[in-house]
Scaffold this motif. Structure first.
Motif, PDB file in Angstrom:
ATOM      1  N   LEU A   1       0.826  -1.205   0.000  1.00 25.38           N
ATOM      2  CA  LEU A   1       0.000   0.000   0.000  1.00 25.38           C
ATOM      3  C   LEU A   1       0.866   1.263   0.000  1.00 25.38           C
ATOM      4  CD1 LEU A   1      -2.707  -1.170   2.560  1.00 25.38           C
ATOM      5  CD2 LEU A   1      -3.117  -0.672   0.144  1.00 25.38           C
ATOM      6  N   ASN A   2       1.914   1.267   0.819  1.00 23.79           N
ATOM      7  CA  ASN A   2       2.802   2.425   0.905  1.00 23.79           C
ATOM      8  C   ASN A   2       3.545   2.678  -0.400  1.00 23.79           C
ATOM      9  OD1 ASN A   2       2.075   2.948   3.550  1.00 23.79           O
ATOM     10  ND2 ASN A   2       3.700   1.651   4.406  1.00 23.79           N
ATOM     11  N   GLU A   3       3.824   1.598  -1.130  1.00 22.92           N
ATOM     12  CA  GLU A   3       4.548   1.723  -2.412  1.00 22.92           C
ATOM     13  C   GLU A   3       3.606   2.064  -3.572  1.00 22.92           C
ATOM     14  OE1 GLU A   3       6.348  -2.093  -2.764  1.00 22.92           O
ATOM     15  OE2 GLU A   3       7.793  -1.759  -1.124  1.00 22.92           O
ATOM     16  N   GLY A   4       2.304   2.074  -3.295  1.00 25.01           N
ATOM     17  CA  GLY A   4       1.331   2.318  -4.365  1.00 25.01           C
ATOM     18  C   GLY A   4       1.221   1.145  -5.328  1.00 25.01           C
ATOM     19  N   ALA A   5       1.568  -0.060  -4.837  1.00 28.23           N
ATOM     20  CA  ALA A   5       1.577  -1.253  -5.690  1.00 28.23           C
ATOM     21  C   ALA A   5       0.218  -1.954  -5.742  1.00 28.23           C
ATOM     22  CB  ALA A   5       2.644  -2.239  -5.207  1.00 28.23           C
ATOM     23  N   ILE A   6      -0.734  -1.483  -4.947  1.00 28.01           N
ATOM     24  CA  ILE A   6      -2.089  -2.032  -4.983  1.00 28.01           C
ATOM     25  C   ILE A   6      -3.020  -0.983  -5.576  1.00 28.01           C
ATOM     26  CG2 ILE A   6      -4.058  -2.849  -3.616  1.00 28.01           C
ATOM     27  CD1 ILE A   6      -1.807  -4.861  -3.693  1.00 28.01           C
TER      28      ILE A   6
ATOM     29  N   LEU B   1      -4.228   4.326  -1.619  1.00 22.64           N
ATOM     30  CA  LEU B   1      -5.136   3.667  -0.683  1.00 22.64           C
ATOM     31  C   LEU B   1      -4.572   3.726   0.729  1.00 22.64           C
ATOM     32  CD1 LEU B   1      -5.849   0.554  -2.936  1.00 22.64           C
ATOM     33  CD2 LEU B   1      -7.317   2.559  -2.668  1.00 22.64           C
ATOM     34  N   ASN B   2      -5.385   4.235   1.651  1.00 19.11           N
ATOM     35  CA  ASN B   2      -4.969   4.374   3.044  1.00 19.11           C
ATOM     36  C   ASN B   2      -5.122   3.047   3.783  1.00 19.11           C
ATOM     37  OD1 ASN B   2      -5.457   5.038   6.012  1.00 19.11           O
ATOM     38  ND2 ASN B   2      -4.801   7.029   5.193  1.00 19.11           N
ATOM     39  N   GLU B   3      -4.216   2.797   4.743  1.00 23.96           N
ATOM     40  CA  GLU B   3      -4.251   1.542   5.519  1.00 23.96           C
ATOM     41  C   GLU B   3      -5.545   1.381   6.315  1.00 23.96           C
ATOM     42  OE1 GLU B   3      -0.876   0.644   7.997  1.00 23.96           O
ATOM     43  OE2 GLU B   3       0.494   1.583   6.566  1.00 23.96           O
ATOM     44  N   GLU B   4      -6.172   2.485   6.623  1.00 28.88           N
ATOM     45  CA  GLU B   4      -7.392   2.439   7.436  1.00 28.88           C
ATOM     46  C   GLU B   4      -8.644   2.211   6.589  1.00 28.88           C
ATOM     47  OE1 GLU B   4      -6.941   2.496  10.691  1.00 28.88           O
ATOM     48  OE2 GLU B   4      -4.817   2.721  10.203  1.00 28.88           O
ATOM     49  N   LEU B   5      -8.483   2.151   5.282  1.00 33.44           N
ATOM     50  CA  LEU B   5      -9.623   2.025   4.360  1.00 33.44           C
ATOM     51  C   LEU B   5     -10.397   0.728   4.597  1.00 33.44           C
ATOM     52  CD1 LEU B   5     -11.003   3.187   1.718  1.00 33.44           C
ATOM     53  CD2 LEU B   5      -9.460   1.697   0.469  1.00 33.44           C
ATOM     54  N   THR B   6     -11.717   0.827   4.561  1.00 35.86           N
ATOM     55  CA  THR B   6     -12.571  -0.357   4.644  1.00 35.86           C
ATOM     56  C   THR B   6     -13.024  -0.735   3.233  1.00 35.86           C
ATOM     57  OG1 THR B   6     -13.356   0.213   6.852  1.00 35.86           O
ATOM     58  CG2 THR B   6     -14.725  -1.296   5.568  1.00 35.86           C
ATOM     59  N   VAL B   7     -12.854  -2.003   2.880  1.00 36.79           N
ATOM     60  CA  VAL B   7     -13.252  -2.482   1.546  1.00 36.79           C
ATOM     61  C   VAL B   7     -14.688  -3.003   1.642  1.00 36.79           C
ATOM     62  CG1 VAL B   7     -12.717  -4.030  -0.359  1.00 36.79           C
ATOM     63  CG2 VAL B   7     -10.866  -3.113   1.036  1.00 36.79           C
ATOM     64  N   ASP B   8     -15.599  -2.303   0.967  1.00 39.74           N
ATOM     65  CA  ASP B   8     -17.005  -2.695   1.031  1.00 39.74           C
ATOM     66  C   ASP B   8     -17.674  -2.508  -0.329  1.00 39.74           C
ATOM     67  OD1 ASP B   8     -17.405   0.032   0.759  1.00 39.74           O
ATOM     68  OD2 ASP B   8     -17.726   0.356   2.904  1.00 39.74           O
ATOM     69  N   SER B   9     -18.985  -2.596  -0.367  1.00 42.07           N
ATOM     70  CA  SER B   9     -19.735  -2.580  -1.627  1.00 42.07           C
ATOM     71  C   SER B   9     -19.597  -1.265  -2.400  1.00 42.07           C
ATOM     72  CB  SER B   9     -21.219  -2.875  -1.368  1.00 42.07           C
ATOM     73  OG  SER B   9     -21.753  -1.926  -0.467  1.00 42.07           O
ATOM     74  N   LYS B  10     -19.145  -0.207  -1.721  1.00 42.86           N
ATOM     75  CA  LYS B  10     -18.960   1.077  -2.418  1.00 42.86           C
ATOM     76  C   LYS B  10     -17.774   1.026  -3.381  1.00 42.86           C
ATOM     77  CE  LYS B  10     -18.978   3.730   1.380  1.00 42.86           C
ATOM     78  NZ  LYS B  10     -19.521   2.962   2.496  1.00 42.86           N
ATOM     79  N   MET B  11     -16.940  -0.006  -3.252  1.00 46.18           N
ATOM     80  CA  MET B  11     -15.720  -0.100  -4.066  1.00 46.18           C
ATOM     81  C   MET B  11     -15.825  -1.134  -5.196  1.00 46.18           C
ATOM     82  SD  MET B  11     -12.889   0.119  -1.027  1.00 46.18           S
ATOM     83  CE  MET B  11     -11.520   0.307  -2.159  1.00 46.18           C
ATOM     84  N   LEU B  12     -17.016  -1.649  -5.408  1.00 50.45           N
ATOM     85  CA  LEU B  12     -17.189  -2.688  -6.425  1.00 50.45           C
ATOM     86  C   LEU B  12     -16.823  -2.161  -7.818  1.00 50.45           C
ATOM     87  CD1 LEU B  12     -20.564  -4.261  -5.230  1.00 50.45           C
ATOM     88  CD2 LEU B  12     -18.274  -5.261  -5.011  1.00 50.45           C
TER      89      LEU B  12
END
Length: 415
Positions: free
Chosen positions: A370-375, A383-394
């Motif tokens: 994440l820190n390298e911007g590789a994702i 993408l921030n480490e605190e990010l929650t992956v949910d249906s808004k990101m589909l």
């Protein structure tokens, strides 16, 4: 002057066996009919059938009149040739649906091909008709000596399947009489069935009068001996609703260098000089996969047309550049259908999400990526480490496409 079709087949390493060279050359000079049969076991043909479809086109280019016979009648039985066990019988309704699907495909691939259904004559024949018309001209010892029958005797061969070669022989006779068809072609496993036809015609019209002849082609196998057309996920279909244009294109892009030359010879009508030129160009810079790209372009264009090729190349380019969100919904679904999917619950923190889906091996690696911007998700790699992956990101429907590094993709299904 155009050389003979036999010479063309030899030069392409296609030719396996033929019954009579003189009759084949005469058939070419006379523009006679040439046919190949297709069993309607599904409502679409697959890449394993491409060799015979291309061969029908090849014969057409050499002056023959191509005919495809669909086994609406024989498909109710199933060809036992070199199969280890008897096929499951399809219903008449299933066979009829399959015949219609395949007929549409063949008419698209070779627009002026004559497509016939052997149920038109076999379906009207009674058992007594069969025994009088066909059975009396086949000697039992002759049939038992055929390898495609004898190889099944010990394992078990029903009378139903035993009759198949006689019915196919009668098909050839019908086309010979009604469609001026002198030549039957097929894979090397069809030699027994083809010679049943030439011998049956000779018995009906007289051996000295018969113009019937047959040719078999080498089966298309890969360098490891595996039959071409099988993948871990199953058959590669010619129907774009079963195998998308992108998946079809990628199937050929992923072929091994050693298999490409044979695939060019077997599955295209490109001149041999052109194939050699592509091969030489590829050998200078193999990492560019020049042979694979040209092969994929040729075969995809033949099966799916120019539009299908453009769609496949557009998706391929989007994956390479990472610009997935420029694609339409059906194009994104083509990517998703072609890849392995991992299920995960909605609402995970992104580091847990990456570990759970095995995109990262640990939370520590997840944080580093994440820190390298590789994702990247939906073209966003901030993408921030605190990010929650949910249906808004589909990305599309209930799927998220995750890019790791420059070109590795993962399809995640949210549950």
């Amino acid at each position: 002057m155009m050389h003979s079709i036999l010479e063309e087949l030899k030069q392409r390493d296609l030719l396996k066996q033929f019954t009579n060279e003189e009759k084949i050359i005469k058939a070419q000079n006379e523009g006679a009919g040439i046919y190949c049969g297709f069993d309607p076991t599904a409502d679409s043909l697959h890449v394993g059938h491409l060799i015979q479809i291309i061969n029908l086109k090849r014969f057409k280019d050499f002056g023959f009149a191509p005919i495809a016979i669909l086994g609406g009648g024989t498909g109710m039985i199933g060809d036992p040739s070199f199969k280890s066990e008897e096929r499951n019988l399809l219903t008449l309704e299933q066979v009829s649906q399959n015949v219609e699907g395949i007929k549409k495909q063949l008419n698209f691939l070779i627009p002026d091909i004559n497509v016939v259904n052997n149920n038109d004559w076999l379906g009207k024949m009674s058992l007594i008709d069969f025994l009088r018309e066909i059975g009396k001209d086949f000697n039992l010892a002759y049939l038992l000596a055929k390898e495609n029958i004898s190889s099944r005797i010990e394992k078990g061969l029903s009378i139903t399947e035993f009759s198949y070669t006689m019915l196919q022989g009668y098909d050839f006779f019908r086309l010979y009489e009604d469609q001026n068809c002198w030549v039957q072609i097929g894979g090397s496993d069809q030699w027994g069935n083809i010679t049943s036809g030439t011998d049956y015609i000779a018995s009906r019209v007289g051996r000295e009068n018969s113009k019937a002849c047959g040719i078999t082609m080498n089966l298309l196998t890969k360098k490891d001996g595996v039959k071409f057309g099988k993948t871990e996920s199953g058959a590669v279909w010619l129907d774009k609703t079963k195998t998308s244009e992108y998946e079809f294109y990628q199937f050929f892009i992923n072929q091994d260098d050693e298999d490409c030359e044979k695939l060019f010879k077997f599955l295209t009508t490109l001149p041999l000089e052109e194939i050699e030129k592509v091969k030489q160009e590829h050998s200078k810079e193999p990492f560019k996969r020049i042979m694979q790209k040209r092969l994929a372009q040729e075969v995809t264009t033949f099966v799916h047309g120019k539009e299908g090729l453009e769609k496949a190349e557009k998706i391929t380019q989007a994956l390479f550049s990472g610009e997935l969100m420029q694609l339409e919904k059906n194009e994104l679904l083509s990517i998703i259908n072609s890849m392995q999917k991992t299920e995960v619950k909605s609402g995970l923190q992104i580091t847990d999400f990456l570990v759970e889906t095995k995109i990262a091996s640990s939370k520590r690696e997840a944080r580093e990526l994440l820190n390298e911007g590789a994702i990247s998700i939906n073209n966003n790699n901030k993408l921030n480490e605190e990010l929650t992956v949910d249906s808004k990101m589909l990305t599309v429907e209930n799927f998220i496409i995750v890019k790791k590094g420059k070109k590795k993709y993962f399809v995640i299904e949210m549950i």
